[in-house]
Design a protein around this motif. Structure first.
Motif, PDB file in Angstrom:
ATOM      1  N   GLU A  71      -3.617  -2.959   1.199  1.00 23.44           N
ATOM      2  CA  GLU A  71      -2.537  -3.850   1.651  1.00 23.44           C
ATOM      3  C   GLU A  71      -1.604  -4.098   0.473  1.00 23.44           C
ATOM      4  OE1 GLU A  71      -0.185  -5.499   3.950  1.00 23.44           O
ATOM      5  OE2 GLU A  71      -2.114  -5.118   4.930  1.00 23.44           O
ATOM      6  N   ASP A  72      -0.285  -4.132   0.733  1.00 23.40           N
ATOM      7  CA  ASP A  72       0.686  -4.297  -0.343  1.00 23.40           C
ATOM      8  C   ASP A  72       1.028  -5.754  -0.637  1.00 23.40           C
ATOM      9  OD1 ASP A  72       0.880  -1.632  -0.976  1.00 23.40           O
ATOM     10  OD2 ASP A  72       2.401  -1.246   0.554  1.00 23.40           O
ATOM     11  N   TYR A  73       0.298  -6.686  -0.069  1.00 22.03           N
ATOM     12  CA  TYR A  73       0.507  -8.110  -0.337  1.00 22.03           C
ATOM     13  C   TYR A  73       0.239  -8.397  -1.809  1.00 22.03           C
ATOM     14  CZ  TYR A  73       0.094 -13.196   0.321  1.00 22.03           C
ATOM     15  OH  TYR A  73       0.246 -14.549   0.243  1.00 22.03           O
ATOM     16  N   ARG A  74       1.174  -9.111  -2.469  1.00 26.48           N
ATOM     17  CA  ARG A  74       1.057  -9.339  -3.921  1.00 26.48           C
ATOM     18  C   ARG A  74       1.132 -10.826  -4.283  1.00 26.48           C
ATOM     19  NH1 ARG A  74       1.833  -5.187  -7.748  1.00 26.48           N
ATOM     20  NH2 ARG A  74       1.233  -3.224  -6.797  1.00 26.48           N
ATOM     21  N   GLN A  75       0.864 -11.706  -3.314  1.00 26.20           N
ATOM     22  CA  GLN A  75       0.880 -13.140  -3.595  1.00 26.20           C
ATOM     23  C   GLN A  75      -0.556 -13.669  -3.662  1.00 26.20           C
ATOM     24  OE1 GLN A  75       3.820 -14.519  -4.390  1.00 26.20           O
ATOM     25  NE2 GLN A  75       4.673 -12.482  -4.006  1.00 26.20           N
ATOM     26  N   ASN A 106      -3.918  -6.251  -5.825  1.00 22.55           N
ATOM     27  CA  ASN A 106      -3.261  -5.107  -6.450  1.00 22.55           C
ATOM     28  C   ASN A 106      -3.581  -3.899  -5.579  1.00 22.55           C
ATOM     29  OD1 ASN A 106      -2.019  -3.349  -8.225  1.00 22.55           O
ATOM     30  ND2 ASN A 106      -3.792  -3.229  -9.592  1.00 22.55           N
ATOM     31  N   HIS A 107      -2.969  -3.872  -4.397  1.00 26.52           N
ATOM     32  CA  HIS A 107      -3.136  -2.825  -3.385  1.00 26.52           C
ATOM     33  C   HIS A 107      -4.336  -3.039  -2.452  1.00 26.52           C
ATOM     34  CE1 HIS A 107       0.064  -0.692  -5.309  1.00 26.52           C
ATOM     35  NE2 HIS A 107      -0.632  -0.487  -6.418  1.00 26.52           N
ATOM     36  N   TYR A 108      -5.319  -3.855  -2.845  1.00 25.91           N
ATOM     37  CA  TYR A 108      -6.501  -4.037  -1.990  1.00 25.91           C
ATOM     38  C   TYR A 108      -6.820  -5.507  -1.779  1.00 25.91           C
ATOM     39  CZ  TYR A 108      -7.466   0.933  -2.334  1.00 25.91           C
ATOM     40  OH  TYR A 108      -7.364   2.306  -2.261  1.00 25.91           O
ATOM     41  N   ILE A 109      -7.229  -5.827  -0.555  1.00 24.67           N
ATOM     42  CA  ILE A 109      -7.712  -7.160  -0.216  1.00 24.67           C
ATOM     43  C   ILE A 109      -9.107  -7.004   0.392  1.00 24.67           C
ATOM     44  CG2 ILE A 109      -5.394  -8.101   0.206  1.00 24.67           C
ATOM     45  CD1 ILE A 109      -6.019  -7.822   3.253  1.00 24.67           C
ATOM     46  N   THR A 110      -9.783  -8.141   0.559  1.00 21.43           N
ATOM     47  CA  THR A 110     -11.078  -8.129   1.244  1.00 21.43           C
ATOM     48  C   THR A 110     -11.079  -9.211   2.309  1.00 21.43           C
ATOM     49  OG1 THR A 110     -13.491  -8.112   0.936  1.00 21.43           O
ATOM     50  CG2 THR A 110     -12.252  -9.761  -0.316  1.00 21.43           C
ATOM     51  N   LEU A 144     -12.334  -5.438  -6.617  1.00 18.07           N
ATOM     52  CA  LEU A 144     -11.000  -5.288  -6.022  1.00 18.07           C
ATOM     53  C   LEU A 144      -9.947  -4.838  -7.033  1.00 18.07           C
ATOM     54  CD1 LEU A 144     -10.652  -8.420  -3.691  1.00 18.07           C
ATOM     55  CD2 LEU A 144     -11.054  -6.041  -3.012  1.00 18.07           C
ATOM     56  N   ASN A 145     -10.230  -5.035  -8.331  1.00 17.09           N
ATOM     57  CA  ASN A 145      -9.254  -4.750  -9.385  1.00 17.09           C
ATOM     58  C   ASN A 145      -7.904  -5.415  -9.094  1.00 17.09           C
ATOM     59  OD1 ASN A 145      -8.364  -3.659 -11.824  1.00 17.09           O
ATOM     60  ND2 ASN A 145      -7.525  -1.848 -10.810  1.00 17.09           N
ATOM     61  N   PRO A 146      -7.902  -6.723  -8.805  1.00 26.02           N
ATOM     62  CA  PRO A 146      -6.643  -7.413  -8.516  1.00 26.02           C
ATOM     63  C   PRO A 146      -5.852  -7.679  -9.788  1.00 26.02           C
ATOM     64  CG  PRO A 146      -8.432  -8.983  -8.556  1.00 26.02           C
ATOM     65  CD  PRO A 146      -9.055  -7.621  -8.781  1.00 26.02           C
TER      66      PRO A 146
END
Length: 197
Positions: A71-75, A106-110, A144-146
């Protein structure tokens, strides 16, 4: 192995061995282990302790990966007020409270429930609050490497309230963070959001 929320493994052989130990403890404390009210207590405690320490047998990273999505969400993503119960490794008395967890993807969510499950897994071990805080942070960061992770835990400790200094209303707060949360502005935003009821 991921254990469903309302179930826990009971190893009969381990239960039997633990029950023997708890029988002896009860005797050493000056009680009659044959008294009606205590007959099943060693076995009950043995099963309870397996439940309270089930986190040793679950891989928290696999829990996150089981619901990991691109996911491209970055907030900031915040899961706050996560109730937890743990056992202090120094006196084996409970400590409990709330965990607040944030990360910036950073490209990935859970899945949101997986964040709460990570808190459960690490709290269901013999713990200290400082280590618990860091383990939750590291697990989410490593899996997740956020862009950053921050964890704040607020807890009451029975080892302080029931014994020792006996301070019934004391709260211990710990925090740990990585990445973008090293910036004071980002940390302050998180703290503001978790305090906003």
């Amino acid at each position: 192995m991921d254990i469903p929320q309302n179930r826990y493994p009971v190893d009969e052989k381990k239960t039997e061995e633990l029950a023997k130990c708890y029988s002896r403890i009860i005797e050493l404390l000056g009680e009659d282990v044959e008294r009606e009210g205590l007959l099943k207590t060693p076995s009950r405690v043995a099963k309870a302790m397996q439940f309270l320490t089930q986190g040793y047998h679950i891989d928290p990273q696999s829990v996150i990966k089981s619901a990991m999505f691109r996911e491209d969400y970055r907030q900031m993503v915040i899961v706050k007020d996560i109730d937890f119960y743990s056992m202090c490794e120094h006196h084996m008395l409970p400590f409990f409270g709330k965990a607040h967890v944030a990360y910036i993807p950073n490209h990935y969510i859970t899945g949101l429930s997986k964040v709460a499950r990570v808190v459960d897994i690490f709290s269901r071990r013999l713990q200290i609050q400082e280590r618990l805080t860091t383990q939750i942070k590291n697990c989410i960061q490593d899996t997740l490497n956020p862009l950053g992770v921050m964890v704040v835990i607020e807890a009451q400790h029975m080892c302080m309230q029931m014994r020792g200094v006996e301070k019934q209303h004391s709260i211990t707060t710990t925090s740990d963070f990585t990445g973008i949360f090293n910036q004071a502005k980002t940390r302050e935003e998180f703290i503001s959001l978790i305090k906003n009821k």
